[in-house]
Design an enzyme around this catalytic site. Sequence first.
Site, short mmCIF file in Angstrom:
data_model
loop_
_atom_site.label_atom_id
_atom_site.label_comp_id
_atom_site.label_asym_id
_atom_site.label_seq_id
_atom_site.Cartn_x
_atom_site.Cartn_y
_atom_site.Cartn_z
N TYR A 183 0.85 -1.20 0.00
CA TYR A 183 0.00 0.00 0.00
C TYR A 183 0.88 1.24 0.00
O TYR A 183 0.68 2.17 -0.80
CB TYR A 183 -0.88 -0.05 1.25
N SER A 184 1.88 1.24 0.90
CA SER A 184 2.78 2.36 1.02
C SER A 184 3.51 2.62 -0.30
O SER A 184 3.63 3.78 -0.73
CB SER A 184 3.77 2.06 2.14
N ALA A 185 3.96 1.56 -0.95
CA ALA A 185 4.67 1.71 -2.24
C ALA A 185 3.75 2.40 -3.24
O ALA A 185 4.17 3.31 -3.97
CB ALA A 185 5.10 0.35 -2.75
N1 LIG Z 1 -9.54 5.56 6.15
C1 LIG Z 1 -8.28 5.84 6.47
O1 LIG Z 1 -7.85 5.68 7.62
C2 LIG Z 1 -7.36 6.40 5.45
C3 LIG Z 1 -6.10 6.86 5.85
C4 LIG Z 1 -5.22 7.38 4.90
C5 LIG Z 1 -5.62 7.44 3.58
N2 LIG Z 1 -6.83 6.97 3.20
C6 LIG Z 1 -7.19 7.01 1.79
O2 LIG Z 1 -8.51 7.50 1.61
C7 LIG Z 1 -9.09 6.87 0.47
C8 LIG Z 1 -10.44 6.29 0.86
O3 LIG Z 1 -10.30 5.41 1.94
P1 LIG Z 1 -11.56 4.82 2.71
O4 LIG Z 1 -11.13 4.48 4.07
O5 LIG Z 1 -12.73 5.70 2.51
O6 LIG Z 1 -11.77 3.46 1.89
P2 LIG Z 1 -13.06 2.48 1.82
O7 LIG Z 1 -14.12 2.93 2.75
O8 LIG Z 1 -12.53 1.10 1.93
O9 LIG Z 1 -13.56 2.72 0.34
C9 LIG Z 1 -12.81 2.25 -0.74
C10 LIG Z 1 -13.61 2.51 -2.01
O10 LIG Z 1 -12.90 1.97 -3.12
C11 LIG Z 1 -13.74 1.09 -3.84
N3 LIG Z 1 -12.96 0.01 -4.44
C12 LIG Z 1 -12.34 -1.02 -3.81
N4 LIG Z 1 -11.74 -1.83 -4.70
C13 LIG Z 1 -12.02 -1.31 -5.92
C14 LIG Z 1 -11.71 -1.71 -7.25
N5 LIG Z 1 -11.00 -2.82 -7.50
N6 LIG Z 1 -12.14 -0.96 -8.28
C15 LIG Z 1 -12.86 0.16 -8.04
N7 LIG Z 1 -13.20 0.59 -6.82
C16 LIG Z 1 -12.78 -0.14 -5.77
C17 LIG Z 1 -14.75 0.58 -2.82
O11 LIG Z 1 -15.97 0.17 -3.40
P3 LIG Z 1 -16.28 -1.32 -3.95
O12 LIG Z 1 -15.77 -2.28 -2.93
O13 LIG Z 1 -17.75 -1.30 -4.11
O14 LIG Z 1 -15.57 -1.41 -5.24
C18 LIG Z 1 -14.98 1.83 -1.98
O15 LIG Z 1 -15.93 2.67 -2.58
C19 LIG Z 1 -8.08 5.83 -0.01
O16 LIG Z 1 -7.33 6.36 -1.07
C20 LIG Z 1 -7.20 5.61 1.19
O17 LIG Z 1 -5.90 5.19 0.86
C21 LIG Z 1 -7.71 6.45 4.11
#
Ligand SMILES: NC(=O)c1ccc[n+]([C@@H]2O[C@H](COP(=O)([O-])OP(=O)(O)OC[C@H]3O[C@@H](n4cnc5c(N)ncnc54)[C@H](OP(=O)(O)O)[C@@H]3O)[C@@H](O)[C@H]2O)c1
Length: 292
Positions: A183-185
């Site tokens: 993920y980090s990469a």
């Molecule tokens: N939450 C944290 O603590 C945190 C911290 C740092 C950075 N971030 C960043 O914030 C962003 C959102 O994070 P989040 O926590 O909101 O994530 P999340 O709730 O897990 O949501 C991920 C989204 O991506 C979609 N997704 C997953 N696999 C996919 C695929 N193969 N193709 C297309 N869509 C896909 C999922 O929908 P489906 O499963 O329906 O496809 C979902 O809508 C990410 O970039 C993450 O790295 C989050």
Amino acid sequence: MAFMKKYLLPILGLFLAYYYYSVKEEFRPEMLQGKKVIVTGASRGIGEEMAYHLAKMGAHVVVTARSKENLQKVVSRCLELGAASAHYVAGTMEDMTFAEQFVAKAGKLMGGLDMLILNHITKTSLSFFHNDIHFVRKSMEVNFLSYVVLSVAALPMLKQSNGSIVVVSSLAGKIAHPLLAPYSASKFALDGFFSSIRKEYSLAKVNVSITLCVLGLINTDTAIKAVSGILDSHAAPKEECALEIIKGGVLRQEEVYYDSSLWTSLLLENPGRKILEFIFPRRYTVDKLISY
Ligand SMILES: NC(=O)c1ccc[n+]([C@@H]2O[C@H](COP(=O)([O-])OP(=O)(O)OC[C@H]3O[C@@H](n4cnc5c(N)ncnc54)[C@H](OP(=O)(O)O)[C@@H]3O)[C@@H](O)[C@H]2O)c1
Ligand SMILES: *[C@@H]1O[C@H](CO)[C@@H](O)[C@H](O)[C@H]1NC(C)=O
Ligand SMILES: *[C@@H]1O[C@H](CO)[C@@H](O)[C@H](O)[C@H]1NC(C)=O
């Protein structure tokens, strides 16, 4: 030491003065009214919250993810909240052809594009890295390569609108964390690629802004589940996080830091990197290159 005194200190001074005194425009929700926005990974989590904020501000939105049922719900809620229009296109970002065609479809649905918010990631759990090369490849493809494909496909529309690309990254894309190597990469790759492209746009006079968002732990269901029993850390609220991303994007900021600790954002400012990046581009001659 003489070099330090002669060049480095004045440059540092000028740089800091420029940085802190450059007047920052204030955010107003009307800035998003009627704007045409794509949000990826918007079926839940931060992406879903971004769609709702955009809807309340009267933007046009096209959301995407794999789960149709969730996207349908997000779209109906967006319409209730006052979106100028709301549509979804379901598909997987493992498929680069889908990524490319998705942008074209979204552009047709809205009649253009002002902001491309790249936010989706493939499911990740915290673990030691043993030998799962397959997962490294998958992380690079979904979390990084599809972002490149999406932004290439969107660039012609974004050039027309003087639009913005917003890239959602993580603290793990700026500083080392254990248990998250693939993920980090992929998140470090986003910084390398999109920060380089930002420099190129500036050299080529392409008026498309790029905002890299560096998030700490956020209280989405996925993240809370992933860290439970492994990491004891305070998670910041996803609603406010979503709003800060949109603000940074529309204000055309280069980076947004959002974390529950204020120290993080303060310490993340990397003056060494900023100074070097500020100095280097002055040495390029680009007249002979094919531009954007
Ligand atoms: N939450 C944290 O603590 C945190 C911290 C740092 C950075 N971030 C960043 O914030 C962003 C959102 O994070 P989040 O926590 O909101 O994530 P999340 O709730 O897990 O949501 C991920 C989204 O991506 C979609 N997704 C997953 N696999 C996919 C695929 N193969 N193709 C297309 N869509 C896909 C999922 O929908 P489906 O499963 O329906 O496809 C979902 O809508 C990410 O970039 C993450 O790295 C989050
Ligand atoms: C984009 O910016 C240019 C100046 O860089 C301006 O002439 C043009 O009208 C702007 N276009 C839109 C759609 O805002
Ligand atoms: C770039 O576009 C933004 C948004 O439309 C506009 O405010 C700005 O003046 C433009 N900058 C240049 C250099 O054209």
